[in-house]
Design a protein around this motif. Structure first.
Motif, mmCIF file in Angstrom:
data_model
loop_
_atom_site.group_PDB
_atom_site.id
_atom_site.type_symbol
_atom_site.label_atom_id
_atom_site.label_comp_id
_atom_site.label_asym_id
_atom_site.label_seq_id
_atom_site.Cartn_x
_atom_site.Cartn_y
_atom_site.Cartn_z
ATOM 1 N N LEU A 8 5.170 -18.849 8.087
ATOM 2 C CA LEU A 8 5.170 -17.648 7.266
ATOM 3 C C LEU A 8 6.039 -16.594 7.933
ATOM 4 C CD1 LEU A 8 3.331 -17.313 4.746
ATOM 5 C CD2 LEU A 8 1.915 -15.915 6.143
ATOM 6 N N ARG A 9 6.944 -16.037 7.196
ATOM 7 C CA ARG A 9 7.761 -14.953 7.746
ATOM 8 C C ARG A 9 7.230 -13.627 7.227
ATOM 9 N NH1 ARG A 9 13.484 -16.536 9.266
ATOM 10 N NH2 ARG A 9 13.346 -18.779 9.253
ATOM 11 N N ILE A 10 7.082 -12.698 8.109
ATOM 12 C CA ILE A 10 6.613 -11.375 7.731
ATOM 13 C C ILE A 10 7.841 -10.534 7.422
ATOM 14 C CG2 ILE A 10 5.325 -9.364 8.447
ATOM 15 C CD1 ILE A 10 3.346 -11.351 9.113
ATOM 16 N N ARG A 11 7.885 -10.000 6.217
ATOM 17 C CA ARG A 11 9.009 -9.152 5.813
ATOM 18 C C ARG A 11 8.798 -7.749 6.356
ATOM 19 N NH1 ARG A 11 10.851 -8.462 -0.356
ATOM 20 N NH2 ARG A 11 11.323 -10.652 -0.102
ATOM 21 N N GLU A 12 9.852 -7.207 6.946
ATOM 22 C CA GLU A 12 9.789 -5.845 7.468
ATOM 23 C C GLU A 12 9.625 -4.881 6.299
ATOM 24 O OE1 GLU A 12 12.794 -2.817 9.629
ATOM 25 O OE2 GLU A 12 12.817 -4.890 10.332
ATOM 26 N N GLN A 13 8.709 -3.948 6.445
ATOM 27 C CA GLN A 13 8.462 -2.968 5.398
ATOM 28 C C GLN A 13 9.567 -1.918 5.396
ATOM 29 O OE1 GLN A 13 5.972 -3.103 3.082
ATOM 30 N NE2 GLN A 13 5.648 -5.109 3.990
ATOM 31 N N PRO A 14 10.131 -1.628 4.228
ATOM 32 C CA PRO A 14 11.195 -0.618 4.173
ATOM 33 C C PRO A 14 10.649 0.787 4.437
ATOM 34 C CG PRO A 14 10.688 -1.435 1.973
ATOM 35 C CD PRO A 14 9.852 -2.217 2.944
ATOM 36 N N ASP A 15 11.523 1.624 4.939
ATOM 37 C CA ASP A 15 11.183 3.018 5.209
ATOM 38 C C ASP A 15 11.048 3.747 3.875
ATOM 39 O OD1 ASP A 15 10.884 5.574 6.182
ATOM 40 O OD2 ASP A 15 12.951 5.766 6.867
ATOM 41 N N THR A 16 9.914 4.391 3.647
ATOM 42 C CA THR A 16 9.678 5.094 2.382
ATOM 43 C C THR A 16 9.510 6.609 2.578
ATOM 44 O OG1 THR A 16 7.302 4.659 2.541
ATOM 45 C CG2 THR A 16 8.621 3.094 1.267
ATOM 46 N N ARG A 17 9.826 7.105 3.755
ATOM 47 C CA ARG A 17 9.654 8.542 4.008
ATOM 48 C C ARG A 17 10.497 9.394 3.066
ATOM 49 N NH1 ARG A 17 10.624 8.268 10.310
ATOM 50 N NH2 ARG A 17 12.072 6.741 9.485
ATOM 51 N N TRP A 18 11.615 8.879 2.610
ATOM 52 C CA TRP A 18 12.513 9.615 1.719
ATOM 53 C C TRP A 18 11.849 9.927 0.379
ATOM 54 C CZ3 TRP A 18 13.210 7.235 -2.892
ATOM 55 C CH2 TRP A 18 12.933 5.877 -2.937
ATOM 56 N N MET A 19 10.831 9.152 -0.005
ATOM 57 C CA MET A 19 10.196 9.317 -1.324
ATOM 58 C C MET A 19 9.620 10.709 -1.539
ATOM 59 S SD MET A 19 8.276 5.751 -2.111
ATOM 60 C CE MET A 19 9.171 4.300 -2.598
ATOM 61 N N ARG A 20 9.145 11.328 -0.491
ATOM 62 C CA ARG A 20 8.541 12.663 -0.650
ATOM 63 C C ARG A 20 9.558 13.724 -1.045
ATOM 64 N NH1 ARG A 20 7.450 11.986 5.150
ATOM 65 N NH2 ARG A 20 9.176 12.964 6.245
ATOM 66 N N PHE A 21 10.859 13.401 -0.926
ATOM 67 C CA PHE A 21 11.911 14.344 -1.293
ATOM 68 C C PHE A 21 12.449 14.097 -2.698
ATOM 69 C CE2 PHE A 21 12.130 13.872 3.354
ATOM 70 C CZ PHE A 21 11.754 15.158 3.699
ATOM 71 N N GLY A 22 11.964 13.074 -3.366
ATOM 72 C CA GLY A 22 12.435 12.741 -4.710
ATOM 73 C C GLY A 22 12.011 13.783 -5.736
ATOM 74 N N ALA A 23 12.808 13.930 -6.762
ATOM 75 C CA ALA A 23 12.490 14.876 -7.842
ATOM 76 C C ALA A 23 11.193 14.485 -8.548
ATOM 77 C CB ALA A 23 13.643 14.929 -8.843
ATOM 78 N N CYS A 24 10.814 13.233 -8.466
ATOM 79 C CA CYS A 24 9.604 12.759 -9.138
ATOM 80 C C CYS A 24 8.344 12.963 -8.294
ATOM 81 C CB CYS A 24 9.742 11.282 -9.498
ATOM 82 S SG CYS A 24 10.024 10.217 -8.068
ATOM 83 N N ALA A 25 8.502 13.290 -7.022
ATOM 84 C CA ALA A 25 7.361 13.357 -6.104
ATOM 85 C C ALA A 25 6.314 14.389 -6.497
ATOM 86 C CB ALA A 25 7.846 13.628 -4.691
#
Length: 92
Positions: A8-25
């Motif tokens: 089983l390969r564990i996929r690295e989780q993408p960085d989601t810190r940018w989401m808090r700056f989205g217009a939809c946040a």
């Protein structure tokens, strides 16, 4: 003896810190629903928010590509639209 590949390969989780700056946040729950549109009006409203107000639009689209999002509007584009982009290309 050769080293074995892990089962089983564990996929690295993408960085989601940018989401808090989205217009939809900071949108209300009702308006966030537009990003998984049930009709053309909702779709167009969500796309306009991305196009006109979002400082992380390109990062959002990149995230959707990396995580293979299949639904919703990411980076100002309806995901099904990205997958079928060639269907809408002008024919020669």
């Amino acid at each position: 003896m050769a080293e074995r590949e892990p089962f089983l390969r564990i996929r690295e989780q993408p960085d989601t810190r940018w989401m808090r700056f989205g217009a939809c946040a900071d949108l209300t729950k009702e308006k966030r629903r537009w990003f998984y549109p049930g009709n053309v009006v909702e779709r167009d409203k969500a796309i306009r928010i991305c196009e006109n107000e979002c400082p992380v639009k390109s990062k959002c689209g990149q995230y959707a590509d990396e995580t293979e999002e299949k639904e919703g509007i990411w980076g100002g584009v309806l995901r099904g639209q990205i997958m079928r982009r060639n269907d809408y290309a002008p024919r020669r």
